[in-house]
Design a protein around this motif. Structure first.
Motif, PDB file in Angstrom:
ATOM      1  N   MET A   1      -2.459 -34.513 -27.626  1.00 25.06           N
ATOM      2  CA  MET A   1      -1.718 -33.522 -28.405  1.00 25.06           C
ATOM      3  C   MET A   1      -0.799 -32.722 -27.460  1.00 25.06           C
ATOM      4  O   MET A   1      -1.257 -32.110 -26.517  1.00 25.06           O
ATOM      5  CB  MET A   1      -2.685 -32.570 -29.124  1.00 25.06           C
ATOM      6  N   THR A   2       0.494 -32.727 -27.756  1.00 25.99           N
ATOM      7  CA  THR A   2       1.443 -32.043 -26.892  1.00 25.99           C
ATOM      8  C   THR A   2       1.430 -30.531 -27.146  1.00 25.99           C
ATOM      9  O   THR A   2       0.966 -30.052 -28.182  1.00 25.99           O
ATOM     10  CB  THR A   2       2.860 -32.574 -27.144  1.00 25.99           C
ATOM     11  N   THR A   3       1.959 -29.802 -26.157  1.00 30.45           N
ATOM     12  CA  THR A   3       2.043 -28.337 -26.259  1.00 30.45           C
ATOM     13  C   THR A   3       2.893 -27.932 -27.455  1.00 30.45           C
ATOM     14  O   THR A   3       2.582 -26.961 -28.167  1.00 30.45           O
ATOM     15  CB  THR A   3       2.650 -27.752 -24.973  1.00 30.45           C
ATOM     16  N   GLU A   4       3.964 -28.678 -27.702  1.00 32.94           N
ATOM     17  CA  GLU A   4       4.862 -28.363 -28.824  1.00 32.94           C
ATOM     18  C   GLU A   4       4.132 -28.450 -30.160  1.00 32.94           C
ATOM     19  O   GLU A   4       4.305 -27.591 -31.039  1.00 32.94           O
ATOM     20  CB  GLU A   4       6.052 -29.332 -28.808  1.00 32.94           C
ATOM     21  N   ILE A   5       3.292 -29.473 -30.314  1.00 29.30           N
ATOM     22  CA  ILE A   5       2.540 -29.638 -31.559  1.00 29.30           C
ATOM     23  C   ILE A   5       1.516 -28.519 -31.728  1.00 29.30           C
ATOM     24  O   ILE A   5       1.323 -27.981 -32.824  1.00 29.30           O
ATOM     25  CB  ILE A   5       1.852 -31.017 -31.598  1.00 29.30           C
ATOM     26  N   ILE A   6       0.855 -28.147 -30.631  1.00 29.39           N
ATOM     27  CA  ILE A   6      -0.139 -27.070 -30.677  1.00 29.39           C
ATOM     28  C   ILE A   6       0.517 -25.756 -31.100  1.00 29.39           C
ATOM     29  O   ILE A   6      -0.002 -25.025 -31.947  1.00 29.39           O
ATOM     30  CB  ILE A   6      -0.829 -26.897 -29.303  1.00 29.39           C
ATOM     31  N   ILE A   7       1.690 -25.462 -30.515  1.00 34.15           N
ATOM     32  CA  ILE A   7       2.428 -24.244 -30.861  1.00 34.15           C
ATOM     33  C   ILE A   7       2.844 -24.268 -32.335  1.00 34.15           C
ATOM     34  O   ILE A   7       2.722 -23.265 -33.052  1.00 34.15           O
ATOM     35  CB  ILE A   7       3.657 -24.069 -29.953  1.00 34.15           C
ATOM     36  N   SER A   8       3.307 -25.438 -32.799  1.00 33.55           N
ATOM     37  CA  SER A   8       3.713 -25.588 -34.201  1.00 33.55           C
ATOM     38  C   SER A   8       2.524 -25.368 -35.135  1.00 33.55           C
ATOM     39  O   SER A   8       2.645 -24.707 -36.170  1.00 33.55           O
ATOM     40  CB  SER A   8       4.305 -26.980 -34.440  1.00 33.55           C
ATOM     41  N   LEU A   9       1.369 -25.909 -34.751  1.00 32.79           N
ATOM     42  CA  LEU A   9       0.162 -25.771 -35.562  1.00 32.79           C
ATOM     43  C   LEU A   9      -0.272 -24.309 -35.666  1.00 32.79           C
ATOM     44  O   LEU A   9      -0.541 -23.804 -36.768  1.00 32.79           O
ATOM     45  CB  LEU A   9      -0.970 -26.612 -34.958  1.00 32.79           C
ATOM     46  N   ILE A  10      -0.316 -23.619 -34.527  1.00 32.09           N
ATOM     47  CA  ILE A  10      -0.734 -22.211 -34.513  1.00 32.09           C
ATOM     48  C   ILE A  10       0.257 -21.349 -35.304  1.00 32.09           C
ATOM     49  O   ILE A  10      -0.133 -20.482 -36.097  1.00 32.09           O
ATOM     50  CB  ILE A  10      -0.847 -21.691 -33.064  1.00 32.09           C
ATOM     51  N   THR A  11       1.546 -21.616 -35.101  1.00 35.46           N
ATOM     52  CA  THR A  11       2.584 -20.863 -35.822  1.00 35.46           C
ATOM     53  C   THR A  11       2.452 -21.055 -37.325  1.00 35.46           C
ATOM     54  O   THR A  11       2.541 -20.093 -38.101  1.00 35.46           O
ATOM     55  CB  THR A  11       3.990 -21.314 -35.373  1.00 35.46           C
ATOM     56  N   LEU A  12       2.221 -22.305 -37.735  1.00 32.06           N
ATOM     57  CA  LEU A  12       2.110 -22.610 -39.155  1.00 32.06           C
ATOM     58  C   LEU A  12       0.857 -21.972 -39.760  1.00 32.06           C
ATOM     59  O   LEU A  12       0.892 -21.462 -40.897  1.00 32.06           O
ATOM     60  CB  LEU A  12       2.088 -24.131 -39.362  1.00 32.06           C
ATOM     61  N   ILE A  13      -0.246 -21.971 -39.013  1.00 32.46           N
ATOM     62  CA  ILE A  13      -1.481 -21.336 -39.504  1.00 32.46           C
ATOM     63  C   ILE A  13      -1.242 -19.845 -39.746  1.00 32.46           C
ATOM     64  O   ILE A  13      -1.619 -19.294 -40.792  1.00 32.46           O
ATOM     65  CB  ILE A  13      -2.636 -21.538 -38.497  1.00 32.46           C
ATOM     66  N   VAL A  14      -0.589 -19.189 -38.778  1.00 36.93           N
ATOM     67  CA  VAL A  14      -0.296 -17.751 -38.914  1.00 36.93           C
ATOM     68  C   VAL A  14       0.610 -17.503 -40.112  1.00 36.93           C
ATOM     69  O   VAL A  14       0.374 -16.590 -40.914  1.00 36.93           O
ATOM     70  CB  VAL A  14       0.365 -17.208 -37.620  1.00 36.93           C
ATOM     71  N   LEU A  15       1.652 -18.335 -40.266  1.00 33.24           N
ATOM     72  CA  LEU A  15       2.569 -18.179 -41.390  1.00 33.24           C
ATOM     73  C   LEU A  15       1.864 -18.388 -42.727  1.00 33.24           C
ATOM     74  O   LEU A  15       2.102 -17.650 -43.694  1.00 33.24           O
ATOM     75  CB  LEU A  15       3.726 -19.180 -41.268  1.00 33.24           C
ATOM     76  N   GLU A  16       0.994 -19.385 -42.786  1.00 32.53           N
ATOM     77  CA  GLU A  16       0.265 -19.670 -44.016  1.00 32.53           C
ATOM     78  C   GLU A  16      -0.647 -18.493 -44.397  1.00 32.53           C
ATOM     79  O   GLU A  16      -0.799 -18.167 -45.568  1.00 32.53           O
ATOM     80  CB  GLU A  16      -0.576 -20.951 -43.859  1.00 32.53           C
ATOM     81  N   ILE A  17      -1.249 -17.866 -43.391  1.00 33.95           N
ATOM     82  CA  ILE A  17      -2.119 -16.704 -43.654  1.00 33.95           C
ATOM     83  C   ILE A  17      -1.289 -15.529 -44.165  1.00 33.95           C
ATOM     84  O   ILE A  17      -1.659 -14.855 -45.130  1.00 33.95           O
ATOM     85  CB  ILE A  17      -2.906 -16.301 -42.387  1.00 33.95           C
ATOM     86  N   VAL A  18      -0.135 -15.301 -43.511  1.00 34.81           N
ATOM     87  CA  VAL A  18       0.742 -14.201 -43.931  1.00 34.81           C
ATOM     88  C   VAL A  18       1.220 -14.421 -45.363  1.00 34.81           C
ATOM     89  O   VAL A  18       1.196 -13.502 -46.197  1.00 34.81           O
ATOM     90  CB  VAL A  18       1.955 -14.080 -42.977  1.00 34.81           C
ATOM     91  N   LEU A  19       1.652 -15.644 -45.667  1.00 33.49           N
ATOM     92  CA  LEU A  19       2.104 -15.964 -47.014  1.00 33.49           C
ATOM     93  C   LEU A  19       0.946 -15.894 -48.022  1.00 33.49           C
ATOM     94  O   LEU A  19       1.153 -15.622 -49.202  1.00 33.49           O
ATOM     95  CB  LEU A  19       2.734 -17.370 -47.049  1.00 33.49           C
ATOM     96  N   GLY A  20      -0.274 -16.134 -47.531  1.00 32.48           N
ATOM     97  CA  GLY A  20      -1.436 -16.148 -48.417  1.00 32.48           C
ATOM     98  C   GLY A  20      -2.009 -14.777 -48.714  1.00 32.48           C
ATOM     99  O   GLY A  20      -2.858 -14.638 -49.611  1.00 32.48           O
ATOM    100  N   ILE A  21      -1.555 -13.737 -47.993  1.00 38.06           N
ATOM    101  CA  ILE A  21      -2.062 -12.388 -48.243  1.00 38.06           C
ATOM    102  C   ILE A  21      -1.759 -11.949 -49.670  1.00 38.06           C
ATOM    103  O   ILE A  21      -2.583 -11.320 -50.341  1.00 38.06           O
ATOM    104  CB  ILE A  21      -1.469 -11.396 -47.219  1.00 38.06           C
ATOM    105  N   ASP A  22      -0.560 -12.305 -50.158  1.00 34.77           N
ATOM    106  CA  ASP A  22      -0.201 -11.977 -51.541  1.00 34.77           C
ATOM    107  C   ASP A  22      -1.213 -12.594 -52.505  1.00 34.77           C
ATOM    108  O   ASP A  22      -1.626 -11.974 -53.498  1.00 34.77           O
ATOM    109  CB  ASP A  22       1.191 -12.524 -51.889  1.00 34.77           C
ATOM    110  N   ASN A  23      -1.593 -13.836 -52.199  1.00 29.06           N
ATOM    111  CA  ASN A  23      -2.561 -14.553 -53.029  1.00 29.06           C
ATOM    112  C   ASN A  23      -3.910 -13.841 -53.038  1.00 29.06           C
ATOM    113  O   ASN A  23      -4.540 -13.687 -54.090  1.00 29.06           O
ATOM    114  CB  ASN A  23      -2.724 -15.978 -52.491  1.00 29.06           C
TER     115      ASN A  23
END
Length: 227
Positions: A1-23
């Motif tokens: 797993m490359t560093t770029e993929i790890i960063i993308s995964l962590i970023t997406l998890i954070v974004l999904e949580i932020v977007l999910g707060i409304d839910n």
């Protein structure tokens, strides 16, 4: 797993949580209309359905991408399937938020006893908003990463985290009536944002989240000062 993929995964998890707060806020407020023993079940079921909806949408990723295609033109404005879903979801959110605020302010002065809502009816409303929030979430994921397994992982991890904190958020909102009204105002703001997005008027999300965070901070300071 490359560093770029790890960063993308962590970023997406954070974004999904932020977007999910409304839910989480929406599910928490709706679950309060149920008897105490059914609230946790409603929250877990609501978030489980949100997870299921997101996974199904990811499985039909090609269909999701077609939602951005123009269905018809009205008064020189293009409308896609995504636009219609966002507009309908935004209108529903505005209606529900206004109705909840009215009930918690005007109806509290009535002598009528509080009547708990049907579990099935509450879950039905949660499913409708899950669909709206899920489409926004998945389109964000598609725009951020290319690997499908990264999207699946981010969705599963983010919803799992939301399940763990949903109870605490719900209890905190329930204990403080002012926070409940503030949360409903947040949902109205999100509703307006969804309608604006559906009408091709983009409101930068950082403005929305900053105003929400500032209002929340002021409210917390007031609560602590009162205590």
């Amino acid at each position: 797993m490359t560093t770029e993929i790890i960063i993308s995964l962590i970023t997406l998890i954070v974004l999904e949580i932020v977007l999910g707060i409304d839910n989480i806020i929406f599910i928490s407020i709706l679950s309060d209309k149920l008897p105490a023993e059914k609230r946790k079940k409603a929250r877990l079921l609501g978030l489980s359905l949100a997870l299921l909806t997101r996974l199904i949408l990811l499985a039909g990723i090609s269909w999701i991408m077609k939602l951005d295609k123009t269905l018809f033109v009205l008064s020189g404005m293009d409308f896609s399937g995504k636009d219609l879903i966002l507009i309908v979801g935004g209108l529903f959110l505005l209606y529900k938020s206004n109705k909840e605020i009215f009930e918690k302010t005007e109806d509290e002065h009535d002598d009528k006893p509080f009547v708990y809502k049907s579990f099935t009816k509450i879950i039905g409303q949660i499913i409708l908003l899950d669909l709206v929030f899920s489409i926004d979430s998945i389109i964000t994921a598609v725009g951020l990463v290319d690997e499908l397994w990264v999207m699946y992982t981010a969705v599963i991890v983010s919803i799992s985290i939301m399940m763990m904190v949903a109870g605490a958020i719900s209890d905190f909102i329930s204990k403080h009536p002012s926070l409940k009204i503030l949360a409903l105002c947040f949902l109205m703001m999100i509703g307006i944002t969804l309608i604006a997005e559906g009408l091709a008027f983009h409101i930068p999300k950082q403005y929305i989240y900053f105003s929400m965070a500032f209002s929340f901070l002021v409210n917390i300071i007031q609560i602590r000062k009162k205590v």
